[in-house]
Design a protein around this motif. Sequence first.
Motif, PDB file in Angstrom:
ATOM      1  N   LEU A   8      52.651  35.525  -8.196  1.00 49.81           N
ATOM      2  CA  LEU A   8      51.610  36.060  -9.080  1.00 49.81           C
ATOM      3  C   LEU A   8      51.036  37.362  -8.546  1.00 49.81           C
ATOM      4  CD1 LEU A   8      49.619  32.861 -10.037  1.00 49.81           C
ATOM      5  CD2 LEU A   8      51.228  34.115 -11.412  1.00 49.81           C
ATOM      6  N   LEU A   9      51.527  37.806  -7.363  1.00 45.06           N
ATOM      7  CA  LEU A   9      50.884  38.943  -6.706  1.00 45.06           C
ATOM      8  C   LEU A   9      51.047  40.238  -7.484  1.00 45.06           C
ATOM      9  CD1 LEU A   9      51.470  38.397  -2.927  1.00 45.06           C
ATOM     10  CD2 LEU A   9      49.332  38.869  -4.045  1.00 45.06           C
ATOM     11  N   ASP A  10      52.207  40.403  -8.127  1.00 42.31           N
ATOM     12  CA  ASP A  10      52.439  41.675  -8.803  1.00 42.31           C
ATOM     13  C   ASP A  10      51.968  41.681 -10.245  1.00 42.31           C
ATOM     14  OD1 ASP A  10      53.393  43.306  -6.897  1.00 42.31           O
ATOM     15  OD2 ASP A  10      55.426  42.558  -7.033  1.00 42.31           O
ATOM     16  N   ASP A  50      45.023  46.624   5.965  1.00 40.91           N
ATOM     17  CA  ASP A  50      43.861  45.824   5.528  1.00 40.91           C
ATOM     18  C   ASP A  50      43.771  44.446   6.177  1.00 40.91           C
ATOM     19  OD1 ASP A  50      45.394  45.723   2.249  1.00 40.91           O
ATOM     20  OD2 ASP A  50      46.015  44.824   4.102  1.00 40.91           O
ATOM     21  N   ASN A  89      41.227  42.623   6.883  1.00 41.91           N
ATOM     22  CA  ASN A  89      40.262  41.630   6.430  1.00 41.91           C
ATOM     23  C   ASN A  89      40.861  40.836   5.273  1.00 41.91           C
ATOM     24  OD1 ASN A  89      40.270  43.998   5.068  1.00 41.91           O
ATOM     25  ND2 ASN A  89      38.182  43.819   4.323  1.00 41.91           N
ATOM     26  N   VAL A  90      40.768  39.524   5.388  1.00 43.37           N
ATOM     27  CA  VAL A  90      41.383  38.650   4.396  1.00 43.37           C
ATOM     28  C   VAL A  90      40.522  38.609   3.154  1.00 43.37           C
ATOM     29  CG1 VAL A  90      42.238  36.341   4.013  1.00 43.37           C
ATOM     30  CG2 VAL A  90      42.257  37.313   6.302  1.00 43.37           C
ATOM     31  N   GLN A  91      41.197  38.782   2.031  1.00 44.63           N
ATOM     32  CA  GLN A  91      40.427  38.824   0.795  1.00 44.63           C
ATOM     33  C   GLN A  91      40.262  37.431   0.208  1.00 44.63           C
ATOM     34  OE1 GLN A  91      42.905  41.609  -1.161  1.00 44.63           O
ATOM     35  NE2 GLN A  91      41.423  43.261  -0.927  1.00 44.63           N
ATOM     36  N   GLU A  92      39.297  37.317  -0.648  1.00 42.41           N
ATOM     37  CA  GLU A  92      39.078  36.068  -1.369  1.00 42.41           C
ATOM     38  C   GLU A  92      40.114  35.943  -2.472  1.00 42.41           C
ATOM     39  OE1 GLU A  92      35.968  33.786  -1.769  1.00 42.41           O
ATOM     40  OE2 GLU A  92      36.269  34.084   0.380  1.00 42.41           O
ATOM     41  N   GLY A  93      40.243  34.733  -2.989  1.00 43.50           N
ATOM     42  CA  GLY A  93      41.062  34.532  -4.182  1.00 43.50           C
ATOM     43  C   GLY A  93      42.545  34.682  -3.929  1.00 43.50           C
ATOM     44  N   ALA A  94      43.073  33.834  -3.037  1.00 47.93           N
ATOM     45  CA  ALA A  94      44.498  33.917  -2.710  1.00 47.93           C
ATOM     46  C   ALA A  94      45.343  33.490  -3.906  1.00 47.93           C
ATOM     47  CB  ALA A  94      44.784  33.004  -1.532  1.00 47.93           C
ATOM     48  N   VAL A  95      46.434  34.195  -4.117  1.00 43.59           N
ATOM     49  CA  VAL A  95      47.382  33.807  -5.162  1.00 43.59           C
ATOM     50  C   VAL A  95      48.775  33.758  -4.554  1.00 43.59           C
ATOM     51  CG1 VAL A  95      46.174  34.602  -7.206  1.00 43.59           C
ATOM     52  CG2 VAL A  95      47.510  36.204  -5.885  1.00 43.59           C
ATOM     53  N   PRO A  96      49.656  32.909  -5.073  1.00 42.76           N
ATOM     54  CA  PRO A  96      51.010  32.829  -4.518  1.00 42.76           C
ATOM     55  C   PRO A  96      51.811  34.099  -4.762  1.00 42.76           C
ATOM     56  CG  PRO A  96      50.781  31.430  -6.443  1.00 42.76           C
ATOM     57  CD  PRO A  96      49.420  31.911  -6.110  1.00 42.76           C
ATOM     58  N   ALA A  97      52.941  34.201  -4.061  1.00 42.96           N
ATOM     59  CA  ALA A  97      53.740  35.429  -4.095  1.00 42.96           C
ATOM     60  C   ALA A  97      54.173  35.782  -5.504  1.00 42.96           C
ATOM     61  CB  ALA A  97      54.952  35.277  -3.191  1.00 42.96           C
TER      62      ALA A  97
END
Lengths: 483, 260
Positions: B90-92, B78, B80-88
């Motif tokens: 919070l990713l899971d 994937d 294409n960069v998605q909106e709404g970045a979150v730190p590592a």
Amino acid sequence: MEIDTVTEAAVVEEKRTTVNNVMCLLTDQDGGPIGAPMYLPQNIGPQQLQLIVNQLLNNEEKLPYAFYISDEELLVPLETYLQKHKVSVEKALPIVCQPQAVFRIRPVNRCSATISGHGEAVLSVAFSPDGRQLASGSGDTTVRFWDLGTQTPMYTCTGHKNWVLCIAWSPDGKYLVSGSMSGELICWDPQTGKQLGNALTGHKKWITGISWEPVHLNAPCRRFVSASKDGDARIWDVSLKKCIVLCGHTLAVTCVKWGGDGVIYTGSQDCTIKVWETTEGKLIRELKGHGHWVNSLALSTEYVLRTGAFDHTGKQYSSPDEMKKVALERYNTTRGTAPERLVSGSDDFTMFLWEPFINKHPKTRMTGHQQLVNHVYFSPDGQWIASASFDKSVKIWNGTTGKFVTAFRGHVGPVYQISWSADSRLLLSGSKDSTLKVWDIRTRKLKQDLPGHADEVFSVDWSPDGEKVASGGKDKVLKLWMG
Amino acid sequence: MPQNEYMERHRREHGRRFDHEERIRKKEARKAHKHSKQAQQAIGIKGKQIAKKNYAEKAQMKRTLAMHDESTSRRKADDNVQEGAVPAYLLDRENTTRAKILSNTIKQKRKEKAGKWDVPLPKVRPVAEDEMFKVVRTGKRKTKQWKRMVTKATFVGPGFTRKPPKYERFIRPTGLRFTKAHVTHPELKCTFNLEIIGVKKNPNGPMYTSLGVITRGSIIEVNVSELGLVTPAGKVVWGKYAQVTNNPENDGCINAVLLV
């Protein structure tokens, strides 16, 4: 013993008429006695005790000390304490002396700059080990270096294909490594803002943590370890572009730390912590105990490993060998004679204190949080452990025994990240409720509330020289705070 | 039915016929033709059955091939960069969007005003009395009808002894008594087999609560001491409420969600 009698006599001489004496035993933080038990007049306070300890230890410069009686700091004269707590004067009263930092860091209280530039949320900020440079990684796939003097953007580094999740400075300040959502790592030169070589690929999923090899083991810095969601950790060599794979975890590795004794610790979502040897990547130990994901690891010497040879004096070193020597010296003084301690925070709401070189069972289990523990951090002198949790509180624990000390409540959202000031007297926490808060360890109270961000604060860092605090969050700006 | 493994025995003693391999190969080669002829000729339900089976096989084959293709050809993950970045960190974690949280909190506030509990199953089907109880006819001529048997799952405390039959109005059958429940922790997403301490509330009425009847939507108290939950003071919590999410009388077990 001569000194004892001299000081004692001197002090006693003055107040002989009214003052009662109490038998005291001064010990250092590991419990070893400093001198023999002695009679001290009851009206002496921390200042006089400080003089006595400095004389007993033959310190050339007078160091500040804090005194603890049964884990409670002594702030009043002995007499008042004894009356309040009804301590028996029959036995020798043990007083623990904790050396304090010789410098004092001013608490930050104002926002000095709000720098916009990133096009997406700022996911990580980090000061360089000497505190003179600042870098940040963001969701707009760039790494940015900031000019601290003018408080403006310096370099914008493009190269990543997806969100930059973690950044890490090498302890000698010569490199910055960033890891991204798509799993590649890029090494940057902070002086020019240029990419050094190609991206390091190998991880199949996003990077969760990066840790450099301590400078006292190897100077100049070349190796670092990265952890990824795909369950592997990899040791990379910056100049050789080679990697060693540490595989063994069955689920995502959430946190990685390169210890000062030359081993690597990884915490994972499979509930275990593994200890690895660094030359061939062999598994040495497995620490089991947690009932759910391990979120965060911290070492008792982590701060000194991060800053390497740089200390509060701001001295610069020319050659790597010199740097290595100084760093080793600093590491040894911080570590003392005790083995390295490791603390792990987990999704099962508890934390464990380990001594991985002595025992594979935990030393203490620290319970009290009501939500998952997101971040744990040892204070720079290793005396305290701070833990940030999603239950909106920050808790302080004793760094050697793991006993609960105090809880800082005040945030109204989950606390994401914490950072210590270099003198271990202040703690900074950033939260989902968009504020930063500075806590005073001594008085156990809120020192400063720093509102200003428009949205969640994802990352905070207190510069090692103590001058500035940087924070970044979902509102896409980087804020600098000063005292 | 063969009474012994006589074919294997014969094979062991005499071996196979010499052209066995050849025959198998030919049979295998002819199979497709035979199948095709059959598929073409069959009509009616048989034809439909064969067609359905063939279709399923073909689809499965296509899927397998696609999967193999995927692993060999390097796909761009994937990009294409998605909106709404979150730190590592919070990713899971599942995070509901802000608007949803807000509306949820408003709803919660409203509920609190109304004095209701916020539980996973807010509404349950009311159970009528004649479904809950079966009339037991007693007396020598079986004319008396005052005795009732509970037809739902019940929880009966460990120290319970039945009353003498003359005074026992409600019978709680031992076959439907439960002592343990499968309790899911909604945040940890794990399920534990925990002991039931008591029935806190049965939505159908206080009488059922006092009888210890467990139906769908009942709030039960479970022993969570082994989960190691702690209070702010650091004490271990041992009793916690959970809501039953299944129909225990039909399923033979109790599934519940911990209320946190």
